[in-house]
Design a protein around this motif. Structure first.
Motif, mmCIF file in Angstrom:
data_model
loop_
_atom_site.group_PDB
_atom_site.id
_atom_site.type_symbol
_atom_site.label_atom_id
_atom_site.label_comp_id
_atom_site.label_asym_id
_atom_site.label_seq_id
_atom_site.Cartn_x
_atom_site.Cartn_y
_atom_site.Cartn_z
ATOM 1 N N ILE A 275 74.022 34.810 91.098
ATOM 2 C CA ILE A 275 74.890 34.979 92.277
ATOM 3 C C ILE A 275 74.304 35.994 93.254
ATOM 4 C CG2 ILE A 275 77.146 35.810 93.042
ATOM 5 C CD1 ILE A 275 78.253 34.649 90.368
ATOM 6 N N VAL A 276 73.853 37.140 92.704
ATOM 7 C CA VAL A 276 73.273 38.183 93.570
ATOM 8 C C VAL A 276 72.014 37.662 94.266
ATOM 9 C CG1 VAL A 276 72.196 40.459 93.617
ATOM 10 C CG2 VAL A 276 74.243 40.083 92.244
ATOM 11 N N GLY A 277 71.154 36.961 93.525
ATOM 12 C CA GLY A 277 69.936 36.396 94.118
ATOM 13 C C GLY A 277 70.258 35.402 95.227
ATOM 14 N N GLY A 278 71.256 34.543 94.988
ATOM 15 C CA GLY A 278 71.645 33.579 96.010
ATOM 16 C C GLY A 278 72.190 34.247 97.261
ATOM 17 N N ILE A 279 72.998 35.302 97.082
ATOM 18 C CA ILE A 279 73.583 36.010 98.234
ATOM 19 C C ILE A 279 72.505 36.709 99.054
ATOM 20 C CG2 ILE A 279 75.052 37.968 98.873
ATOM 21 C CD1 ILE A 279 76.896 37.162 96.560
ATOM 22 N N ILE A 280 71.531 37.318 98.381
ATOM 23 C CA ILE A 280 70.465 38.026 99.090
ATOM 24 C C ILE A 280 69.695 37.078 100.013
ATOM 25 C CG2 ILE A 280 68.228 39.178 98.772
ATOM 26 C CD1 ILE A 280 69.436 40.533 96.303
ATOM 27 N N VAL A 281 69.434 35.857 99.532
ATOM 28 C CA VAL A 281 68.647 34.898 100.317
ATOM 29 C C VAL A 281 69.516 34.138 101.318
ATOM 30 C CG1 VAL A 281 67.061 32.920 100.155
ATOM 31 C CG2 VAL A 281 67.043 34.661 98.393
ATOM 32 N N LEU A 282 70.831 34.114 101.068
ATOM 33 C CA LEU A 282 71.731 33.295 101.879
ATOM 34 C C LEU A 282 71.620 33.576 103.366
ATOM 35 C CD1 LEU A 282 74.060 31.240 102.002
ATOM 36 C CD2 LEU A 282 75.646 33.164 101.686
ATOM 37 N N PHE A 283 71.597 34.850 103.750
ATOM 38 C CA PHE A 283 71.567 35.199 105.168
ATOM 39 C C PHE A 283 70.231 34.859 105.816
ATOM 40 C CE2 PHE A 283 74.880 37.940 103.436
ATOM 41 C CZ PHE A 283 75.912 37.695 104.338
ATOM 42 N N ALA A 284 69.160 34.958 105.021
ATOM 43 C CA ALA A 284 67.845 34.636 105.576
ATOM 44 C C ALA A 284 67.664 33.135 105.739
ATOM 45 C CB ALA A 284 66.745 35.205 104.690
ATOM 46 N N SER A 285 68.087 32.364 104.720
ATOM 47 C CA SER A 285 67.937 30.911 104.761
ATOM 48 C C SER A 285 68.911 30.268 103.780
ATOM 49 C CB SER A 285 66.502 30.510 104.418
ATOM 50 O OG SER A 285 66.391 29.106 104.315
ATOM 51 N N PRO A 286 69.993 29.650 104.257
ATOM 52 C CA PRO A 286 70.969 29.019 103.354
ATOM 53 C C PRO A 286 70.344 27.950 102.464
ATOM 54 C CG PRO A 286 71.885 29.236 105.562
ATOM 55 C CD PRO A 286 70.445 29.605 105.660
ATOM 56 N N ILE A 287 69.388 27.176 103.006
ATOM 57 C CA ILE A 287 68.736 26.132 102.210
ATOM 58 C C ILE A 287 67.936 26.769 101.068
ATOM 59 C CG2 ILE A 287 67.118 24.204 102.231
ATOM 60 C CD1 ILE A 287 69.709 23.678 103.724
ATOM 61 N N LYS A 288 67.180 27.830 101.387
ATOM 62 C CA LYS A 288 66.414 28.527 100.356
ATOM 63 C C LYS A 288 67.344 29.136 99.296
ATOM 64 C CE LYS A 288 62.060 28.247 101.746
ATOM 65 N NZ LYS A 288 60.978 27.659 100.920
ATOM 66 N N ALA A 289 68.516 29.600 99.750
ATOM 67 C CA ALA A 289 69.476 30.191 98.821
ATOM 68 C C ALA A 289 69.925 29.171 97.774
ATOM 69 C CB ALA A 289 70.682 30.736 99.577
ATOM 70 N N ILE A 290 70.138 27.945 98.223
ATOM 71 C CA ILE A 290 70.531 26.882 97.280
ATOM 72 C C ILE A 290 69.424 26.653 96.258
ATOM 73 C CG2 ILE A 290 71.071 24.421 97.078
ATOM 74 C CD1 ILE A 290 72.372 24.643 99.872
ATOM 75 N N TRP A 291 68.173 26.603 96.745
ATOM 76 C CA TRP A 291 67.046 26.398 95.840
ATOM 77 C C TRP A 291 66.884 27.567 94.868
ATOM 78 C CZ3 TRP A 291 64.858 22.120 94.537
ATOM 79 C CH2 TRP A 291 64.815 21.052 95.435
ATOM 80 N N VAL A 292 67.118 28.783 95.358
ATOM 81 C CA VAL A 292 67.032 29.970 94.496
ATOM 82 C C VAL A 292 68.065 29.884 93.380
ATOM 83 C CG1 VAL A 292 67.484 32.465 94.417
ATOM 84 C CG2 VAL A 292 66.015 31.520 96.197
ATOM 85 N N VAL A 293 69.290 29.515 93.722
ATOM 86 C CA VAL A 293 70.350 29.384 92.717
ATOM 87 C C VAL A 293 69.989 28.309 91.696
ATOM 88 C CG1 VAL A 293 72.747 28.662 92.356
ATOM 89 C CG2 VAL A 293 72.189 30.243 94.202
#
Length: 369
Positions: A275-293
């Motif tokens: 969750i923390v990893g996804g939130i950190i990337v979310l603001f920079a790139s929502p698509i990347k955040a999904i891939w990170v999760v």
């Protein structure tokens, strides 16, 4: 004739002194806390030394037993490897970690503005569809939430940055602790013998042996569990770094360290890291955040079903219910450290309780006979 019921004054005196000392401690809590803080500050190098010695002792024993090496040579090899790992972490990982944290702190305002623009454009689309009230409600509440969350994230990262800097400033104590740990490992048999003599002197041989046997079992649980968890989490952190770099995720070092550390916490840790990893990337790139999760989720499944059981096995012998209980209660009382050490502590406590219950049942059965 002497009155046996009358308590001599010499027996009352210790009670009076203890009561006065307790009153003084309660009446001067701040002063006592300052003294305790100073005391713990003084013994910090010895705490680090004990931690290093406890963690490195199995490796030293392995080299001595497997390759028939002398103690001094085993220590030399183990400490060279340790210093190499620490040098790599300080020289390569730490600067990149600080860069990641600084970049997030600097970019938070732009992330917030981009998110607000997205919310405004989405609410305008709702206005076009004739949902003015819904659009206004969503826009106002979403923007407030984003602004509060941005401030909270910035404050948290600043605290993390301060902790890293403060750890660096206290690095001298770590080095001193590392040096002291070599003497602990070199003379560990003498230290253990001294502790055993102390226990026998105050408890006697019967109770002393019981306490020592319990201590050996506790050591077995803690050493195998903690060291196994450290190795498991380190592997997961490295794999996370490789996979996130492969998908070109931002803040790879920061997220990988978070995932590795939170993986130490049973059951809840993997989800916290994801969750923390996804939130950190979310603001920079929502698509990347999904891939990170997705990547972290797959990695945690691999750890839960294959890697963890291979490394840890059944180290503590606790059911999932007791493990969850240990994590929740330990975290509630002692924070992150309680979540990390709660499981082996409950496992050791269970052994003690089982022994007491077995002795009680044995006594009861003899009474029945």
């Amino acid at each position: 004739m002497k009155d046996n019921k009358r308590i001599p004054y010499l027996k009352i005196l210790p009670i009076i002194l203890i009561s006065l000392a307790a009153y003084k401690i309660i009446d001067n809590t701040d002063a006592v806390l300052k003294v305790l803080k100073s005391f713990f500050s003084l013994i910090t190098p010895f705490l680090w030394a004990f931690g290093f010695a406890y963690f490195l002792n199995p490796q030293v024993k392995y080299l001595e037993r497997k390759f028939k090496l002398k103690r001094i040579l085993s220590l030399f090899i183990v400490y060279v490897v340790l210093l190499g790992v620490l040098s790599f972490a300080i020289g390569i990982v730490t600067p990149r970690l600080l860069d990641n944290v600084k970049q997030i702190v600097v970019d938070i305002p732009s992330y917030i503005n981009a998110t607000e623009n997205f919310i405004n454009s989405a609410s305008e689309n709702l206005n076009i569809l004739g949902n003015d009230e819904v659009a206004g409600y969503i826009r106002s509440n979403a923007i407030q939430f984003i602004e509060k969350f941005g401030k909270l994230l910035e404050a948290g990262l600043n605290v993390a940055l301060f902790k890293i800097i403060s750890f660096t400033s206290g690095f001298f104590k770590v080095i001193v602790g590392l040096l002291i740990s070599t003497y602990m490992l070199m003379d560990k048999e003498k230290i253990i013998d001294s502790i055993k003599k102390f226990i026998y002197a105050f408890l006697g041989y019967k109770k002393g042996n019981q306490l020592i046997e319990f201590g050996v079992e506790v050591d077995r649980i803690f050493s195998k569990y903690i060291i196994g968890k450290v190795i498991d989490s380190a592997i997961i952190g490295v794999l996370c770094l490789i996979l996130l770099a492969a998908i070109k995720s931002p803040f790879t070092v920061l997220i990988s360290i978070i995932v590795g550390i939170t993986n130490m916490i049973p059951y809840f840790g993997p989800f916290i890291g994801m969750i923390v990893g996804g939130i950190i990337v979310l603001f920079a790139s929502p698509i990347k955040a999904i891939w990170v999760v997705i990547v972290i989720f797959i990695l945690q499944q691999f750890d839960g079903w294959y890697l963890g059981p291979k490394i840890l096995g059944d180290k503590v012998g606790l059911s999932p219910l007791w493990i969850i209980f240990a994590v929740i209660v330990g975290g509630g009382f002692f924070g992150v450290m309680g979540m990390l050490f709660g499981v082996p502590f409950i496992a050791a406590l269970r052994i003690l309780v089982d022994e007491i219950i077995d002795k009680k049942l044995e006594t009861k059965s003899k009474e029945i006979e």
